[in-house]
Design a protein around this motif. Structure first.
Motif, PDB file in Angstrom:
ATOM      1  N   ASP A  70      -6.726   0.748  -1.208  1.00 22.09           N
ATOM      2  CA  ASP A  70      -5.186   1.286  -0.996  1.00 22.09           C
ATOM      3  C   ASP A  70      -4.040   0.707  -1.842  1.00 22.09           C
ATOM      4  N   ILE A  71      -4.308  -0.444  -2.334  1.00 21.00           N
ATOM      5  CA  ILE A  71      -3.195  -1.353  -2.776  1.00 21.00           C
ATOM      6  C   ILE A  71      -2.733  -0.655  -4.054  1.00 21.00           C
ATOM      7  N   THR A  72      -1.473  -0.311  -4.088  1.00 20.61           N
ATOM      8  CA  THR A  72      -0.662   0.173  -5.041  1.00 20.61           C
ATOM      9  C   THR A  72       0.163  -0.929  -5.737  1.00 20.61           C
ATOM     10  N   GLY A 126       2.825  -7.688   2.308  1.00 22.26           N
ATOM     11  CA  GLY A 126       2.292  -8.634   3.176  1.00 22.26           C
ATOM     12  C   GLY A 126       0.813  -8.789   2.704  1.00 22.26           C
ATOM     13  N   ARG A 127       0.053  -9.496   3.435  1.00 19.84           N
ATOM     14  CA  ARG A 127      -1.345  -9.741   3.316  1.00 19.84           C
ATOM     15  C   ARG A 127      -1.907  -8.248   3.397  1.00 19.84           C
ATOM     16  N   ILE A 128      -3.041  -8.123   3.121  1.00 20.13           N
ATOM     17  CA  ILE A 128      -3.893  -6.827   3.286  1.00 20.13           C
ATOM     18  C   ILE A 128      -4.214  -6.692   4.861  1.00 20.13           C
ATOM     19  N   ASP A 129      -4.447  -7.739   5.540  1.00 19.83           N
ATOM     20  CA  ASP A 129      -4.850  -7.525   7.008  1.00 19.83           C
ATOM     21  C   ASP A 129      -3.420  -7.413   7.844  1.00 19.83           C
ATOM     22  N   GLN A 130      -2.341  -7.378   7.272  1.00 20.71           N
ATOM     23  CA  GLN A 130      -1.135  -7.058   7.823  1.00 20.71           C
ATOM     24  C   GLN A 130      -0.755  -5.709   7.796  1.00 20.71           C
ATOM     25  N   LEU A 131      -1.145  -4.886   6.719  1.00 20.91           N
ATOM     26  CA  LEU A 131      -0.869  -3.701   6.705  1.00 20.91           C
ATOM     27  C   LEU A 131      -1.689  -2.330   7.084  1.00 20.91           C
ATOM     28  N   VAL A 172       0.757  -1.181   0.099  1.00 21.50           N
ATOM     29  CA  VAL A 172       0.138  -0.217  -0.075  1.00 21.50           C
ATOM     30  C   VAL A 172       1.050   1.219  -0.028  1.00 21.50           C
ATOM     31  N   ASP A 173       2.194   0.955  -0.106  1.00 19.91           N
ATOM     32  CA  ASP A 173       3.144   2.107  -0.234  1.00 19.91           C
ATOM     33  C   ASP A 173       4.148   2.247  -1.191  1.00 19.91           C
ATOM     34  N   GLY A 174       3.756   1.640  -2.685  1.00 11.32           N
ATOM     35  CA  GLY A 174       4.499   1.914  -3.486  1.00 11.32           C
ATOM     36  C   GLY A 174       5.514   0.610  -3.488  1.00 11.32           C
ATOM     37  N   GLY A 175       5.520  -0.344  -3.159  1.00  9.09           N
ATOM     38  CA  GLY A 175       6.416  -1.471  -2.948  1.00  9.09           C
ATOM     39  C   GLY A 175       7.343  -1.571  -1.660  1.00  9.09           C
ATOM     40  N   ALA A 176       7.505  -0.793  -0.953  1.00  6.71           N
ATOM     41  CA  ALA A 176       8.343  -0.512   0.179  1.00  6.71           C
ATOM     42  C   ALA A 176       8.216  -1.551   0.966  1.00  6.71           C
TER      43      ALA A 176
END
Length: 152
Positions: free
Chosen positions: A126-128, A105-110, A98-102
């Motif tokens: 939010d997924i980038t 993880g799985r979505i529930d971990q971010l 969700v931060d351009g590849g920095a």
């Protein structure tokens, strides 16, 4: 099944130990259309994504090939999430950022920062970027990854 075949050489790359791998990637995209047959049953067909509308279900096929002379190790296919699409997150092998590849993880971990200094759980909108780790791939080996996305 006819579709748009787009070669994304250079746009989608493999990541392995900080170096690019000789990975060729071709993408096909279809829209799933649902209609009712003469007996009133739903009928699903795949069509060219020439005309898209919000709510359409997209099916994306990523065909990869190791064009190098050596095996691929610790490689991954990374794809930027196109604007206006929300991926189906049911694939357990898919990781998201969700931060351009920095961070991955799985979505529930971010988590994402909020304007008032707090944090909130990330959501699919939010997924980038998306990433799929590849198995060790011998020279010339091919494979396919597919995912679904909904057009917002």
């Amino acid at each position: 099944m006819k579709g748009v075949l787009v070669t994304l050489a250079g746009l989608l790359a493999a990541q392995a130990a900080g170096a690019q791998q000789p990975l060729r990637l071709d993408t096909q995209m279809f829209v799933e259309r649902v209609s009712t047959d003469i007996n009133g049953r739903p009928r699903r067909t795949l069509a060219s994504p020439a005309r898209l509308s919000p709510g359409d279900q997209l099916i994306v096929l990523l065909h990869w090939r190791n064009d190098g002379s050596a095996p691929l190790r610790d490689a991954a296919i990374v794809r930027a999430m196109p604007r206006g699409q929300e991926p189906d997150l049911s694939d357990p092998a898919m990781q998201v950022s969700v931060d351009g590849g920095a961070h991955w993880g799985r979505i529930d971990q971010l988590w994402l920062p909020t304007p008032l200094g707090g944090t909130r759980r990330a959501v699919a909108a939010d997924i980038t970027h998306m990433r799929w780790p590849l198995p060790r791939a011998a020279a010339g080996q091919t494979g396919r990854i597919s995912y679904r996305a909904t057009l917002r």
